[in-house]
Structures are given as C-alpha cells and as structure tokens.
Design a protein around this motif. Structure first.
Motif, PDB file in Angstrom:
ATOM      1  N   THR A 176       3.692   0.907   2.849  1.00 22.43           N
ATOM      2  CA  THR A 176       3.592  -0.061   3.931  1.00 22.43           C
ATOM      3  C   THR A 176       3.774  -1.454   3.343  1.00 22.43           C
ATOM      4  OG1 THR A 176       2.083   1.369   5.133  1.00 22.43           O
ATOM      5  CG2 THR A 176       2.120  -0.935   5.772  1.00 22.43           C
ATOM      6  N   VAL A 177       4.690  -2.221   3.938  1.00 19.09           N
ATOM      7  CA  VAL A 177       4.971  -3.580   3.469  1.00 19.09           C
ATOM      8  C   VAL A 177       4.825  -4.542   4.649  1.00 19.09           C
ATOM      9  CG1 VAL A 177       6.484  -2.811   1.605  1.00 19.09           C
ATOM     10  CG2 VAL A 177       7.472  -3.335   3.823  1.00 19.09           C
ATOM     11  N   ALA A 222       9.270   5.696   4.052  1.00 18.23           N
ATOM     12  CA  ALA A 222       8.969   7.048   3.573  1.00 18.23           C
ATOM     13  C   ALA A 222      10.112   7.500   2.666  1.00 18.23           C
ATOM     14  CB  ALA A 222       8.816   8.011   4.742  1.00 18.23           C
ATOM     15  N   ALA A 223       9.754   8.169   1.573  1.00 15.46           N
ATOM     16  CA  ALA A 223      10.752   8.709   0.646  1.00 15.46           C
ATOM     17  C   ALA A 223      10.349  10.126   0.276  1.00 15.46           C
ATOM     18  CB  ALA A 223      10.851   7.849  -0.606  1.00 15.46           C
ATOM     19  N   SER A 224      11.308  11.058   0.352  1.00 20.14           N
ATOM     20  CA  SER A 224      11.039  12.452   0.036  1.00 20.14           C
ATOM     21  C   SER A 224      12.355  13.217  -0.011  1.00 20.14           C
ATOM     22  CB  SER A 224      10.137  13.074   1.096  1.00 20.14           C
ATOM     23  OG  SER A 224       9.873  14.437   0.791  1.00 20.14           O
ATOM     24  N   ALA A 260       0.861  -1.181   0.000  1.00 18.84           N
ATOM     25  CA  ALA A 260       0.000   0.000   0.000  1.00 18.84           C
ATOM     26  C   ALA A 260       0.896   1.230   0.000  1.00 18.84           C
ATOM     27  CB  ALA A 260      -0.886  -0.001   1.234  1.00 18.84           C
ATOM     28  N   THR A 261       0.616   2.180  -0.889  1.00 22.07           N
ATOM     29  CA  THR A 261       1.394   3.415  -0.964  1.00 22.07           C
ATOM     30  C   THR A 261       0.457   4.603  -1.056  1.00 22.07           C
ATOM     31  OG1 THR A 261       3.216   2.314  -2.114  1.00 22.07           O
ATOM     32  CG2 THR A 261       3.118   4.696  -2.305  1.00 22.07           C
ATOM     33  N   ILE A 262       0.769   5.637  -0.266  1.00 22.96           N
ATOM     34  CA  ILE A 262       0.077   6.901  -0.422  1.00 22.96           C
ATOM     35  C   ILE A 262       1.125   7.965  -0.724  1.00 22.96           C
ATOM     36  CG2 ILE A 262      -1.868   6.305   1.062  1.00 22.96           C
ATOM     37  CD1 ILE A 262      -0.621   8.038   3.229  1.00 22.96           C
ATOM     38  N   VAL A 263       0.724   8.938  -1.496  1.00 26.17           N
ATOM     39  CA  VAL A 263       1.602  10.047  -1.837  1.00 26.17           C
ATOM     40  C   VAL A 263       0.872  11.320  -1.440  1.00 26.17           C
ATOM     41  CG1 VAL A 263       2.800  11.247  -3.701  1.00 26.17           C
ATOM     42  CG2 VAL A 263       2.592   8.755  -3.762  1.00 26.17           C
ATOM     43  N   TYR A 264       1.567  12.186  -0.709  1.00 28.40           N
ATOM     44  CA  TYR A 264       0.922  13.412  -0.249  1.00 28.40           C
ATOM     45  C   TYR A 264       1.913  14.565  -0.247  1.00 28.40           C
ATOM     46  CZ  TYR A 264       3.096  12.325   4.278  1.00 28.40           C
ATOM     47  OH  TYR A 264       3.992  12.043   5.272  1.00 28.40           O
ATOM     48  N   LYS A 265       1.411  15.763  -0.115  1.00 31.38           N
ATOM     49  CA  LYS A 265       2.229  16.971  -0.049  1.00 31.38           C
ATOM     50  C   LYS A 265       2.392  17.396   1.403  1.00 31.38           C
ATOM     51  CE  LYS A 265       2.901  18.498  -4.325  1.00 31.38           C
ATOM     52  NZ  LYS A 265       4.207  18.793  -4.861  1.00 31.38           N
ATOM     53  N   HIS A 266       3.606  17.810   1.746  1.00 32.89           N
ATOM     54  CA  HIS A 266       3.902  18.409   3.040  1.00 32.89           C
ATOM     55  C   HIS A 266       4.673  19.690   2.746  1.00 32.89           C
ATOM     56  CE1 HIS A 266       4.823  18.841   7.242  1.00 32.89           C
ATOM     57  NE2 HIS A 266       6.093  18.979   6.927  1.00 32.89           N
ATOM     58  N   ALA A 267       4.008  20.830   2.914  1.00 27.86           N
ATOM     59  CA  ALA A 267       4.579  22.120   2.503  1.00 27.86           C
ATOM     60  C   ALA A 267       4.889  22.034   1.012  1.00 27.86           C
ATOM     61  CB  ALA A 267       5.779  22.481   3.356  1.00 27.86           C
ATOM     62  N   LYS A 268       6.139  22.246   0.621  1.00 30.48           N
ATOM     63  CA  LYS A 268       6.511  22.189  -0.798  1.00 30.48           C
ATOM     64  C   LYS A 268       7.078  20.828  -1.196  1.00 30.48           C
ATOM     65  CE  LYS A 268       7.476  27.087  -1.137  1.00 30.48           C
ATOM     66  NZ  LYS A 268       8.463  28.110  -1.482  1.00 30.48           N
ATOM     67  N   HIS A 269       6.960  19.849  -0.326  1.00 24.92           N
ATOM     68  CA  HIS A 269       7.570  18.545  -0.551  1.00 24.92           C
ATOM     69  C   HIS A 269       6.516  17.484  -0.859  1.00 24.92           C
ATOM     70  CE1 HIS A 269      11.254  20.200   1.156  1.00 24.92           C
ATOM     71  NE2 HIS A 269      10.498  20.704   2.112  1.00 24.92           N
TER      72      HIS A 269
END
Length: 64
Positions: free
Chosen positions: A25-26, A54-56, A10-19
């Motif tokens: 989850t595995v 987490a990757a960013s 399961a993967t979610i992608v979201y914005k945090h400020a400009k990132h």
C-alpha cells in the motif's frame, strides 16, 4: 527491478493456495503500471485513500 524510494510503504506477504502474494500500500496518486516481470504479475488499483499493488504468479485477473 531496481528502484530507489524514500517513502514509507506497508507490505504484507501471504499464501493463497500454492502461491505467494505480496500486497503493498502506497500513498494515493502513486502510479504502478500493470505488467509482468520475471513471471510475476503486478496489478494496482486505488480506493481513493491509498494505491494498492499486488504481485504474484497468480493470473492478473486473480490479483484483483
């Protein structure tokens, strides 16, 4: 990164400020080393039920 895998995750992608942050989850027990790849920081941790990755471009300390 080249990887082949047959497990479902399961993967979610979201914005945090400009990132942009990708949170995957595995299954528990999977190991993903903390590292930097092409300017993106990768951090992982386990809560006993799942391993979270987490990757960013946020600093490594900001990912946990």
């Amino acid at each position: 990164m080249n990887a082949q895998c047959s497990m479902k995750v399961a993967t979610i992608v979201y914005k945090h400020a400009k990132h942009t942050v990708s949170l995957t989850t595995v299954a528990p027990g999977q190991s993903v080393p903390d590292q930097t790849i092409a300017g993106y920081n990768v951090r992982s941790w386990s809560d006993g039920e799942f391993t979270h990755v987490a990757a960013s471009d946020i600093s490594p300390e900001g990912l946990i």
